[in-house]
Design a protein around this motif. Structure first.
Motif, mmCIF file in Angstrom:
data_model
loop_
_atom_site.group_PDB
_atom_site.id
_atom_site.type_symbol
_atom_site.label_atom_id
_atom_site.label_comp_id
_atom_site.label_asym_id
_atom_site.label_seq_id
_atom_site.Cartn_x
_atom_site.Cartn_y
_atom_site.Cartn_z
ATOM 1 N N SER A 1 3.285 7.702 -3.870
ATOM 2 C CA SER A 1 1.861 8.043 -4.662
ATOM 3 C C SER A 1 2.303 7.931 -6.120
ATOM 4 O O SER A 1 3.377 7.999 -6.449
ATOM 5 C CB SER A 1 2.120 9.592 -4.154
ATOM 6 O OG SER A 1 3.028 10.246 -4.462
ATOM 7 N N LYS B 1 9.621 2.090 5.015
ATOM 8 C CA LYS B 1 8.654 2.958 5.385
ATOM 9 C C LYS B 1 8.374 4.066 4.356
ATOM 10 O O LYS B 1 7.732 5.255 4.556
ATOM 11 C CB LYS B 1 9.040 3.557 6.571
ATOM 12 C CG LYS B 1 9.390 2.790 7.586
ATOM 13 C CD LYS B 1 8.273 1.895 7.937
ATOM 14 C CE LYS B 1 8.626 0.877 9.162
ATOM 15 N NZ LYS B 1 7.337 0.127 9.622
ATOM 16 N N THR B 2 8.754 3.952 3.173
ATOM 17 C CA THR B 2 8.800 4.875 2.006
ATOM 18 C C THR B 2 7.168 5.267 1.702
ATOM 19 O O THR B 2 6.538 4.349 1.349
ATOM 20 C CB THR B 2 9.322 4.626 0.699
ATOM 21 O OG1 THR B 2 10.786 4.113 0.861
ATOM 22 C CG2 THR B 2 9.268 5.641 -0.385
ATOM 23 N N GLN B 3 6.793 6.467 1.594
ATOM 24 C CA GLN B 3 5.558 6.881 1.123
ATOM 25 C C GLN B 3 5.504 7.069 -0.088
ATOM 26 O O GLN B 3 6.507 7.415 -1.101
ATOM 27 C CB GLN B 3 5.204 8.251 1.723
ATOM 28 C CG GLN B 3 5.373 8.303 3.390
ATOM 29 C CD GLN B 3 3.812 7.429 3.873
ATOM 30 O OE1 GLN B 3 2.905 7.475 3.352
ATOM 31 N NE2 GLN B 3 4.643 6.529 4.796
ATOM 32 N N ALA C 1 9.793 9.783 0.425
ATOM 33 C CA ALA C 1 8.760 9.731 -0.228
ATOM 34 C C ALA C 1 9.224 9.390 -1.772
ATOM 35 O O ALA C 1 10.037 9.886 -2.314
ATOM 36 C CB ALA C 1 7.546 10.655 -0.427
ATOM 37 N N TYR D 1 -2.339 -0.977 1.866
ATOM 38 C CA TYR D 1 -1.140 -0.312 2.250
ATOM 39 C C TYR D 1 -1.582 1.116 2.400
ATOM 40 O O TYR D 1 -1.715 1.662 1.420
ATOM 41 C CB TYR D 1 -0.154 -0.466 1.362
ATOM 42 C CG TYR D 1 0.547 -1.881 1.411
ATOM 43 C CD1 TYR D 1 1.259 -2.541 2.151
ATOM 44 C CD2 TYR D 1 0.160 -2.699 0.325
ATOM 45 C CE1 TYR D 1 1.976 -3.642 2.117
ATOM 46 C CE2 TYR D 1 0.524 -4.018 0.253
ATOM 47 C CZ TYR D 1 1.515 -4.417 1.268
ATOM 48 O OH TYR D 1 1.708 -5.810 1.149
ATOM 49 N N ASP D 2 -1.721 1.884 3.746
ATOM 50 C CA ASP D 2 -2.020 3.128 3.771
ATOM 51 C C ASP D 2 -0.744 3.880 3.459
ATOM 52 O O ASP D 2 -1.040 5.005 2.934
ATOM 53 C CB ASP D 2 -2.059 3.430 5.432
ATOM 54 C CG ASP D 2 -3.202 2.648 5.975
ATOM 55 O OD1 ASP D 2 -4.093 2.333 5.356
ATOM 56 O OD2 ASP D 2 -3.065 2.464 7.213
ATOM 57 N N ARG D 3 0.373 3.521 2.932
ATOM 58 C CA ARG D 3 1.450 4.281 2.547
ATOM 59 C C ARG D 3 1.458 4.585 0.949
ATOM 60 O O ARG D 3 2.177 5.081 0.404
ATOM 61 C CB ARG D 3 2.787 3.859 3.037
ATOM 62 C CG ARG D 3 3.207 2.654 2.757
ATOM 63 C CD ARG D 3 4.500 2.160 3.426
ATOM 64 N NE ARG D 3 5.145 0.909 3.114
ATOM 65 C CZ ARG D 3 6.127 0.613 2.324
ATOM 66 N NH1 ARG D 3 6.535 1.530 1.836
ATOM 67 N NH2 ARG D 3 6.383 -0.630 2.214
ATOM 68 N N LEU E 1 6.652 -2.142 -1.413
ATOM 69 C CA LEU E 1 5.484 -2.708 -0.553
ATOM 70 C C LEU E 1 5.712 -4.136 0.158
ATOM 71 O O LEU E 1 5.258 -4.567 1.095
ATOM 72 C CB LEU E 1 4.132 -2.630 -1.290
ATOM 73 C CG LEU E 1 3.781 -1.229 -1.522
ATOM 74 C CD1 LEU E 1 2.234 -1.229 -2.295
ATOM 75 C CD2 LEU E 1 3.314 -0.285 -0.125
ATOM 76 N N ASN F 1 13.780 2.483 2.280
ATOM 77 C CA ASN F 1 13.920 3.663 2.968
ATOM 78 C C ASN F 1 15.055 4.681 2.633
ATOM 79 O O ASN F 1 15.801 5.455 3.308
ATOM 80 C CB ASN F 1 14.346 3.195 4.495
ATOM 81 C CG ASN F 1 13.246 2.394 5.115
ATOM 82 O OD1 ASN F 1 12.065 2.720 5.033
ATOM 83 N ND2 ASN F 1 13.362 0.913 5.519
ATOM 84 N N LYS G 1 -0.833 5.815 -2.336
ATOM 85 C CA LYS G 1 -1.730 6.581 -2.835
ATOM 86 C C LYS G 1 -1.774 6.591 -4.259
ATOM 87 O O LYS G 1 -0.727 6.757 -4.898
ATOM 88 C CB LYS G 1 -1.509 8.159 -2.408
ATOM 89 C CG LYS G 1 -2.665 9.128 -2.683
ATOM 90 C CD LYS G 1 -2.554 10.314 -2.108
ATOM 91 C CE LYS G 1 -1.446 11.255 -2.517
ATOM 92 N NZ LYS G 1 -1.395 12.569 -1.758
#
Length: 286
Positions: free
Chosen positions: A177, A173-175, A146, A201-203, A167, A142, A205
């Motif tokens: 990618s 909660k870090t996004q 991102a 994990y949806d967060r 993860l 956190n 990509k």
């Protein structure tokens, strides 16, 4: 893709099939690694995981020992060649910091690569000298809204270390990618593991890029470009961007580290990221 290997892309360490629980450094667990001296660790097992990569499992001094790593950090390995010269090469462990008893190195063998060849040729019971850890950047849960990553080839290893660590933390909660560039689909290391995390994990990509691909490939093709970066990374000032890969990719995307100084410093942000408005506050070269 850019084929010459950079320092941050020198190798990989990884644990297959470990627990998915968040693994922080266990309180009181003895650390096996030392940043002050090389220590010997025996090879316990090996497995061929691709046409040029092996998974090597090494033993720690006891079942209670941990590596003693932080995220993100690396180690160096050493052996003496037939000419009596020391060969030293960095690797980025991505084993969980809390794993006990053993650690795994995912080692890619490159043409004329002395360390990769040596490690691939190791027999069970033989040892490798290892020193570390050496911290690159402290990654805390956190800390950033991102984190975007750009990796080429074995430059995936510090990114995998960061992704899995965050993860694994149910409070984070870090996004996240990742843009991951390779020559071909067969060269994508840890794709099954990355795809498994994508499904869970949806967060997270991941955008894969290949030099050349079949007609059924649905990822990117060619060199990383500005559009790929814009679509897959946090905007300037909105998060942290980590970059690791061969020198050609580094020059193209972010500029390489300043190797005129020892140890190397971050150097100026150049390349595509500078053109898109990113600064040294946004970018860290792994």
């Amino acid at each position: 893709m850019f084929r010459k290997i950079g320092v941050c892309a020198a190798g990989a360490a990884m644990t297959y099939g470990a627990s998915c629980a968040f693994a922080s450094q266990p309180a009181g667990a003895p650390a096996a690694f030392s940043p002050k001296e090389f220590k010997e660790f025996p090879l316990l097992a090996k497995k061929q995981v691709s046409h040029d990569s092996q998974l090597l499992t090494f033993g720690l001094p006891s079942k209670d020992h941990v590596m003693g790593m932080t995220v993100a950090s690396c180690v160096v390995t050493k052996f003496t060649d037939s000419k009596g010269e020391d060969v030293i090469r960095p690797y980025t462990p991505v084993s969980r910091v809390g794993d006990k008893g053993t650690f795994d190195l995912l080692v890619k063998k490159y043409p004329n690569g002395k360390m990769g060849t040596h490690l691939h040729d190791l027999k069970e019971g033989e040892s490798i000298a290892l020193k570390g850890p050496f911290k690159k950047i402290q990654i805390n849960s956190n800390e950033h809204p991102a984190i975007g990553m750009v990796a080429g080839g074995t430059g995936i290893t510090p990114m995998y270390q960061v992704v899995r660590h965050l993860l694994d933390d149910p409070t984070d909660k870090t996004q996240l990618s990742l843009i991951f560039a390779n020559r071909s689909e067969a060269d994508i290391l840890m794709k099954a593991e990355l795809d498994d995390m994508l499904a869970k994990y949806d967060r997270l990509k991941v955008f894969y890029v290949l030099d050349s691909a079949s007609s059924s490939w649905n990822g990117g093709v060619g060199h990383i470009n500005a559009q790929m970066l814009t679509q897959n990374l946090p905007a300037p000032g909105k998060g942290k961007v980590l970059v690791c890969g061969p020198p050609g990719m580094m020059k193209h995307v972010s500029g390489d580290k300043d190797t005129t100084k020892q140890p190397p410093t971050q150097g100026d942000v150049t390349g595509l990221l500078k053109e898109l408005g990113y600064t040294s506050d946004d970018v860290y070269k792994m």
